[in-house]
Design a protein around this motif. Sequence first.
Motif, mmCIF file in Angstrom:
data_model
loop_
_atom_site.group_PDB
_atom_site.id
_atom_site.type_symbol
_atom_site.label_atom_id
_atom_site.label_comp_id
_atom_site.label_asym_id
_atom_site.label_seq_id
_atom_site.Cartn_x
_atom_site.Cartn_y
_atom_site.Cartn_z
ATOM 1 N N GLY A 257 2.127 11.317 4.482
ATOM 2 C CA GLY A 257 0.730 11.391 4.906
ATOM 3 C C GLY A 257 0.541 11.244 6.403
ATOM 4 N N LEU A 258 1.361 10.412 7.043
ATOM 5 C CA LEU A 258 1.260 10.239 8.500
ATOM 6 C C LEU A 258 1.628 11.545 9.196
ATOM 7 N N ASN A 259 2.691 12.162 8.717
ATOM 8 C CA ASN A 259 3.161 13.403 9.310
ATOM 9 C C ASN A 259 2.115 14.505 9.223
ATOM 10 N N SER A 260 1.542 14.700 8.037
ATOM 11 C CA SER A 260 0.564 15.775 7.867
ATOM 12 C C SER A 260 -0.700 15.517 8.676
ATOM 13 N N ALA A 261 -1.135 14.247 8.773
ATOM 14 C CA ALA A 261 -2.311 13.926 9.580
ATOM 15 C C ALA A 261 -2.056 14.171 11.063
ATOM 16 N N LEU A 262 -0.885 13.786 11.519
ATOM 17 C CA LEU A 262 -0.564 13.957 12.937
ATOM 18 C C LEU A 262 -0.465 15.425 13.297
ATOM 19 N N ARG A 263 0.078 16.247 12.397
ATOM 20 C CA ARG A 263 0.165 17.681 12.652
ATOM 21 C C ARG A 263 -1.215 18.304 12.781
ATOM 22 N N ARG A 264 -2.203 17.742 12.074
ATOM 23 C CA ARG A 264 -3.577 18.248 12.173
ATOM 24 C C ARG A 264 -4.315 17.651 13.357
ATOM 25 N N GLY A 265 -3.733 16.660 14.001
ATOM 26 C CA GLY A 265 -4.421 15.968 15.081
ATOM 27 C C GLY A 265 -5.529 15.065 14.592
ATOM 28 N N ASP A 266 -5.447 14.641 13.332
ATOM 29 C CA ASP A 266 -6.483 13.804 12.720
ATOM 30 C C ASP A 266 -6.008 12.344 12.746
ATOM 31 N N PHE A 267 -6.377 11.629 13.798
ATOM 32 C CA PHE A 267 -5.883 10.267 13.968
ATOM 33 C C PHE A 267 -6.586 9.283 13.037
ATOM 34 N N TYR A 268 -7.804 9.576 12.619
ATOM 35 C CA TYR A 268 -8.457 8.729 11.624
ATOM 36 C C TYR A 268 -7.667 8.794 10.306
ATOM 37 N N ALA A 269 -7.286 10.014 9.896
ATOM 38 C CA ALA A 269 -6.497 10.169 8.676
ATOM 39 C C ALA A 269 -5.131 9.504 8.821
ATOM 40 N N TRP A 270 -4.565 9.530 10.030
ATOM 41 C CA TRP A 270 -3.288 8.864 10.278
ATOM 42 C C TRP A 270 -3.426 7.363 10.036
ATOM 43 N N ARG A 271 -4.485 6.752 10.565
ATOM 44 C CA ARG A 271 -4.723 5.322 10.358
ATOM 45 C C ARG A 271 -4.910 5.007 8.869
ATOM 46 N N GLU A 272 -5.722 5.818 8.192
ATOM 47 C CA GLU A 272 -5.975 5.573 6.777
ATOM 48 C C GLU A 272 -4.703 5.705 5.949
ATOM 49 N N SER A 273 -3.863 6.668 6.299
ATOM 50 C CA SER A 273 -2.602 6.840 5.578
ATOM 51 C C SER A 273 -1.671 5.659 5.823
ATOM 52 N N LEU A 274 -1.670 5.132 7.043
ATOM 53 C CA LEU A 274 -0.833 3.980 7.355
ATOM 54 C C LEU A 274 -1.288 2.750 6.579
ATOM 55 N N LEU A 275 -2.597 2.553 6.489
ATOM 56 C CA LEU A 275 -3.118 1.423 5.710
ATOM 57 C C LEU A 275 -2.779 1.590 4.222
ATOM 58 N N ALA A 276 -2.828 2.827 3.729
ATOM 59 C CA ALA A 276 -2.461 3.079 2.337
ATOM 60 C C ALA A 276 -0.973 2.832 2.111
ATOM 61 N N LEU A 277 -0.136 3.185 3.075
ATOM 62 C CA LEU A 277 1.293 2.895 2.984
ATOM 63 C C LEU A 277 1.527 1.397 2.850
ATOM 64 N N GLU A 278 0.848 0.617 3.647
ATOM 65 C CA GLU A 278 0.965 -0.840 3.598
ATOM 66 C C GLU A 278 0.521 -1.383 2.246
ATOM 67 N N ARG A 279 -0.633 -0.896 1.775
ATOM 68 C CA ARG A 279 -1.244 -1.434 0.547
ATOM 69 C C ARG A 279 -0.540 -0.952 -0.720
ATOM 70 N N ASP A 280 -0.265 0.337 -0.793
ATOM 71 C CA ASP A 280 0.161 0.938 -2.054
ATOM 72 C C ASP A 280 1.671 1.019 -2.224
ATOM 73 N N CYS A 281 2.418 0.905 -1.130
ATOM 74 C CA CYS A 281 3.864 1.047 -1.223
ATOM 75 C C CYS A 281 4.604 -0.189 -0.733
ATOM 76 N N LEU A 282 4.368 -0.568 0.528
ATOM 77 C CA LEU A 282 5.167 -1.643 1.111
ATOM 78 C C LEU A 282 4.858 -3.005 0.503
ATOM 79 N N SER A 283 3.580 -3.287 0.246
ATOM 80 C CA SER A 283 3.232 -4.597 -0.324
ATOM 81 C C SER A 283 3.850 -4.804 -1.700
ATOM 82 N N PRO A 284 3.701 -3.865 -2.654
ATOM 83 C CA PRO A 284 4.367 -4.069 -3.949
ATOM 84 C C PRO A 284 5.890 -4.050 -3.829
ATOM 85 N N ALA A 285 6.424 -3.296 -2.872
ATOM 86 C CA ALA A 285 7.881 -3.288 -2.681
ATOM 87 C C ALA A 285 8.368 -4.655 -2.218
#
Length: 333
Positions: A257-285
């Motif tokens: 998600g970070l990669n696709s957002a950055l390719r679009r130049g959408d930094f808001y989406a980049w931030r949201e994807s990073l927060l989702a990575l923290e919440r949905d993947c890294l925290s349960p891991a």
Amino acid sequence: MMKALHIVVPDLFLPGELAADVGAGLHLPVLEKIMARGDSRPLALTSLEAWLCSIFGVPEAAIAPVTLRADGVPPEQGYWLRADPVHLRLEREQMILQTNVAPSSTEAAVLCAYLNAHFADSGMRFFAPHPQRWYVRLDEAPALETYPVSQVEGRNARSYMPQGGQALQWHGILNEIQMALYAHPLSEASAQQGILAVNSVWLWGGGYAAELTRVFDRLYGGCELAQAFARAVQIPCVPDFPASPLAGGRSLYVWDGLNSALRRGDFYAWRESLLALERDCLSPALDALRAGDVGRITLDVLQEEGSRRYELSRAMLWRVWRRAQPLARQRLV
């Protein structure tokens, strides 16, 4: 077998001039803890395409036969290249490549048939099993070095043209493809509707079909490219990271998600994807690591300017003297 989790995240770090502003106020305690307390080392692979080819044993970055099979077409004998439909936008002296074209399946088939008629005597044949993933089959391997379309999107395509012994010949072929597509009635119809026309293709990922190596037992995440590799070795693909403890064996999670957002130049989406990575993947891991349900977390951060691998075991969690730093202040060294 001790459970292991391998997480791959392209474009976690922003360029220095953007990191402070875009990353301001981000709360990422789990990510920062993994990076602070785990062991780390440089990683030679700098793109997701190269990482997948390396880990699954695909020679010479031959992605085209892998994704072709995932798109439902067994690769026949011959050399295959991705020939993805794109739009090239002239901007001053630059030719900016855009991938946000959306031909229908019928339109893709019509355009490929048109190219096949145009190049009928050339030994090339175009296929469109997916409207946004086209392919070209050649009788022999060309002397070409290409760049993944993900690396070129939003950039000046002229700086990433194919290289190698037959580069000039293929530059001419690409120019001919562009002229043919520009003259097609679908291009004019797209312009009248205010839709980006398919006015070129991007060649990349060429190679012959080969057997892949099964190194994981399941794949998590919605990355289509990673799913193509997983299907090639017949491992299950799960779109979401589980909140409960992982199943046994070796699990791979690709967060693109970070990669696709950055390719679009959408930094808001980049931030949201990073927060989702923290919440949905890294925290349960991390919870699974603390509970002993996972023996080790490996985090590969892929960056064009240099990548890094972080490895965290349960024992390493006690390295409390290693203080976490905000992501915006960190750099890959």
